[in-house]
Scaffold this active site. Structure first.
Site, PDB file in Angstrom:
ATOM      1  N   SER A  21      -3.192  -2.002 -73.273  1.00  0.00           N
ATOM      2  CA  SER A  21      -3.589  -2.640 -74.540  1.00  0.00           C
ATOM      3  C   SER A  21      -4.697  -3.660 -74.317  1.00  0.00           C
ATOM      4  O   SER A  21      -4.658  -4.434 -73.350  1.00  0.00           O
ATOM      5  CB  SER A  21      -2.395  -3.357 -75.174  1.00  0.00           C
ATOM      6  OG  SER A  21      -1.392  -2.436 -75.539  1.00  0.00           O
ATOM      7  N   GLN A  42       5.076  -5.258 -82.404  1.00  0.00           N
ATOM      8  CA  GLN A  42       5.306  -4.769 -83.765  1.00  0.00           C
ATOM      9  C   GLN A  42       6.771  -4.485 -84.094  1.00  0.00           C
ATOM     10  O   GLN A  42       7.239  -4.838 -85.174  1.00  0.00           O
ATOM     11  CB  GLN A  42       4.483  -3.490 -83.982  1.00  0.00           C
ATOM     12  CG  GLN A  42       4.580  -2.910 -85.372  1.00  0.00           C
ATOM     13  CD  GLN A  42       3.845  -1.592 -85.483  1.00  0.00           C
ATOM     14  OE1 GLN A  42       3.207  -1.138 -84.522  1.00  0.00           O
ATOM     15  NE2 GLN A  42       3.929  -0.964 -86.635  1.00  0.00           N
ATOM     16  N   ASP A  66       6.010  -7.581 -87.468  1.00  0.00           N
ATOM     17  CA  ASP A  66       5.252  -6.535 -88.159  1.00  0.00           C
ATOM     18  C   ASP A  66       4.411  -7.279 -89.192  1.00  0.00           C
ATOM     19  O   ASP A  66       4.957  -7.984 -90.046  1.00  0.00           O
ATOM     20  CB  ASP A  66       6.206  -5.545 -88.836  1.00  0.00           C
ATOM     21  CG  ASP A  66       5.439  -4.386 -89.473  1.00  0.00           C
ATOM     22  OD1 ASP A  66       4.419  -4.648 -90.148  1.00  0.00           O
ATOM     23  OD2 ASP A  66       5.867  -3.233 -89.304  1.00  0.00           O
ATOM     24  N   VAL A  67       3.084  -7.139 -89.125  1.00  0.00           N
ATOM     25  CA  VAL A  67       2.224  -7.988 -89.968  1.00  0.00           C
ATOM     26  C   VAL A  67       2.330  -7.683 -91.457  1.00  0.00           C
ATOM     27  O   VAL A  67       1.809  -8.430 -92.280  1.00  0.00           O
ATOM     28  CB  VAL A  67       0.735  -7.939 -89.528  1.00  0.00           C
ATOM     29  CG1 VAL A  67       0.548  -8.611 -88.181  1.00  0.00           C
ATOM     30  CG2 VAL A  67       0.197  -6.514 -89.530  1.00  0.00           C
ATOM     31  N   ILE A  94      -4.652  -5.937 -83.450  1.00  0.00           N
ATOM     32  CA  ILE A  94      -3.795  -5.100 -84.290  1.00  0.00           C
ATOM     33  C   ILE A  94      -4.638  -4.203 -85.189  1.00  0.00           C
ATOM     34  O   ILE A  94      -5.568  -4.683 -85.850  1.00  0.00           O
ATOM     35  CB  ILE A  94      -2.886  -6.005 -85.158  1.00  0.00           C
ATOM     36  CG1 ILE A  94      -1.876  -6.738 -84.257  1.00  0.00           C
ATOM     37  CG2 ILE A  94      -2.198  -5.213 -86.262  1.00  0.00           C
ATOM     38  CD1 ILE A  94      -1.112  -7.835 -84.969  1.00  0.00           C
ATOM     39  N   TYR A 157     -13.687   8.428 -87.657  1.00  0.00           N
ATOM     40  CA  TYR A 157     -13.161   7.058 -87.654  1.00  0.00           C
ATOM     41  C   TYR A 157     -12.832   6.623 -89.092  1.00  0.00           C
ATOM     42  O   TYR A 157     -11.934   5.802 -89.319  1.00  0.00           O
ATOM     43  CB  TYR A 157     -14.155   6.112 -86.977  1.00  0.00           C
ATOM     44  CG  TYR A 157     -13.504   4.943 -86.288  1.00  0.00           C
ATOM     45  CD1 TYR A 157     -12.885   5.083 -85.053  1.00  0.00           C
ATOM     46  CD2 TYR A 157     -13.503   3.687 -86.879  1.00  0.00           C
ATOM     47  CE1 TYR A 157     -12.286   3.997 -84.429  1.00  0.00           C
ATOM     48  CE2 TYR A 157     -12.913   2.601 -86.263  1.00  0.00           C
ATOM     49  CZ  TYR A 157     -12.308   2.761 -85.038  1.00  0.00           C
ATOM     50  OH  TYR A 157     -11.717   1.679 -84.434  1.00  0.00           O
ATOM     51  N   LYS A 164     -12.690  -2.005 -90.237  1.00  0.00           N
ATOM     52  CA  LYS A 164     -13.373  -2.856 -89.247  1.00  0.00           C
ATOM     53  C   LYS A 164     -14.531  -3.623 -89.903  1.00  0.00           C
ATOM     54  O   LYS A 164     -14.823  -4.757 -89.508  1.00  0.00           O
ATOM     55  CB  LYS A 164     -13.872  -2.032 -88.058  1.00  0.00           C
ATOM     56  CG  LYS A 164     -12.754  -1.445 -87.187  1.00  0.00           C
ATOM     57  CD  LYS A 164     -11.852  -2.500 -86.590  1.00  0.00           C
ATOM     58  CE  LYS A 164     -10.936  -1.953 -85.498  1.00  0.00           C
ATOM     59  NZ  LYS A 164      -9.860  -2.893 -85.141  1.00  0.00           N
ATOM     60  N   LYS A 194      -9.387   3.734 -73.086  1.00  0.00           N
ATOM     61  CA  LYS A 194      -8.173   4.547 -73.248  1.00  0.00           C
ATOM     62  C   LYS A 194      -6.948   3.663 -73.463  1.00  0.00           C
ATOM     63  O   LYS A 194      -6.464   3.021 -72.528  1.00  0.00           O
ATOM     64  CB  LYS A 194      -7.966   5.416 -72.012  1.00  0.00           C
ATOM     65  CG  LYS A 194      -8.950   6.565 -71.897  1.00  0.00           C
ATOM     66  CD  LYS A 194      -8.632   7.378 -70.650  1.00  0.00           C
ATOM     67  CE  LYS A 194      -9.785   8.275 -70.285  1.00  0.00           C
ATOM     68  NZ  LYS A 194      -9.640   8.827 -68.933  1.00  0.00           N
ATOM     69  N   THR A 195      -6.475   3.622 -74.701  1.00  0.00           N
ATOM     70  CA  THR A 195      -5.242   2.898 -75.046  1.00  0.00           C
ATOM     71  C   THR A 195      -4.434   3.807 -75.978  1.00  0.00           C
ATOM     72  O   THR A 195      -4.931   4.858 -76.412  1.00  0.00           O
ATOM     73  CB  THR A 195      -5.554   1.593 -75.813  1.00  0.00           C
ATOM     74  OG1 THR A 195      -6.184   1.933 -77.052  1.00  0.00           O
ATOM     75  CG2 THR A 195      -6.447   0.657 -75.028  1.00  0.00           C
ATOM     76  N   ALA A 197      -3.615   3.299 -79.126  1.00  0.00           N
ATOM     77  CA  ALA A 197      -4.262   3.403 -80.440  1.00  0.00           C
ATOM     78  C   ALA A 197      -5.491   4.304 -80.356  1.00  0.00           C
ATOM     79  O   ALA A 197      -5.741   5.129 -81.248  1.00  0.00           O
ATOM     80  CB  ALA A 197      -4.662   2.015 -80.936  1.00  0.00           C
TER      81      ALA A 197
END
Ligand code: NAD
Length: 262
Positions: A21, A42, A66-67, A94, A157, A164, A194-195, A197
């Site tokens: 992350s 989360q 959790d937002v 996040i 995307y 974003k 590479k993560t 998400a």
């Protein structure tokens, strides 16, 4: 290597899944610089991984947030107000968009998916900044993570690019609000890394390879690159920088055209 000394500083990192992350990459640098850390994850299924990651940091505090849950968000800041009193640094790492919103055409994004992506990936920064502000102290600053698709079209995307854009605009408006008290906020715009998400983005590996083929440095960036920029922006070394989106992408975004090899 130049080492920033952040002994005695306290940082909250929100959004760590595992050691890959980008939030963790900044946290690891903050830890190396001597800062005390708290993390939010989360949901319960991520707790074990974070406990493993932080086992050598006995002072680390872990919170489930959790937002989209206002009470969970308020609870972490209420607890940190009790135990820490102040927060020096905050990392927002996040983002989320439903997979179907990133598979087809942007024009087909449903209202629900659009709202979900914007709420989790952009509004959360505003809500977090509002909760953190009363705990901020002299020299406090925040960073968030963004991506080039905020500025230019990156196929697939889709709504995440729009989220974003909202995130980067929020950084500018929050910089104005927080700046009156001397607090700073900036965005780190990372090239593909590479993560978990990232791997959920359709065509991610193509994007990842493209950066090495086109960027001036001829390579991808990694967690180390992102961690270094994150900790720099948080630290007093970046004391004159706020409201910015700063790229760490091996220079990919400065290229206007790719003519292949000479
Ligand atoms: P990651 O999967 O490790 O981190 C994303 C985090 O968001 C996860 O920990 C997840 O639990 C959290 N999250 C999602 N929905 C949430 C919610 N409702 N409440 C609380 N947390 C929630 O992946 P990452 O790549 O490290 O992502 C971190 C940030 O970096 C994201 O904003 C991402 O868009 C950004 N970013 C990533 C890349 C990349 O290539 N990996 C490039 C540029 C920007």
């Amino acid at each position: 290597m130049l080492q920033i000394d952040l002994t005695g500083k306290r940082a909250l990192i929100m959004g760590v899944t595992n050691r890959r992350s980008l939030g963790w990459s900044i946290a690891a640098k903050l830890h190396a610089a001597g800062a005390e850390l708290a993390f939010s994850y989360q949901g319960e299924r991520l707790k074990g991984e974070l406990e493993k990651l932080t086992k050598d940091i006995p002072t680390a505090r872990l919170y489930q947030v959790d937002v989209t849950e206002e009470d969970q968000l308020k609870a972490v800041f209420a607890d940190l107000a009790d135990v820490w009193g102040t927060i020096d640094y905050l990392v927002h790492a996040i983002a989320f968009a439903p997979r179907e919103a990133m598979e087809g055409r942007y024009i087909d994004t449903s209202r629900d998916d659009w709202v979900t992506a914007l709420e989790i990936s952009a509004y959360s920064l505003v809500a977090i900044a509002r909760e953190a502000e009363p705990l901020f102290t002299e020299g406090s600053s925040m960073v968030t993570l963004t991506y080039y698709a905020a500025e230019k079209v990156v196929p697939k995307y889709n709504v995440m690019g729009v989220a974003k854009s909202a995130l980067e605009a929020s950084v500018r408006y929050l910089a104005y609000d927080l700046g009156k008290k001397g607090f700073r906020i900036n965005a780190v715009s990372a090239g593909p890394v590479k993560t978990v998400a990232a791997r959920s983005i359709p065509g991610f590996m193509k994007m990842y390879k493209r950066v090495a083929a086109v960027s001036p440095l001829g390579r991808q960036v990694d967690q180390e690159d992102v961690g270094n920029l994150g900790v720099f922006l948080l630290s007093p070394m970046a004391g004159g920088i706020t409201g910015e989106t700063i790229y760490v992408d091996a220079g990919f975004h400065v290229m206007g055209m790719d003519l292949g090899d000479d």
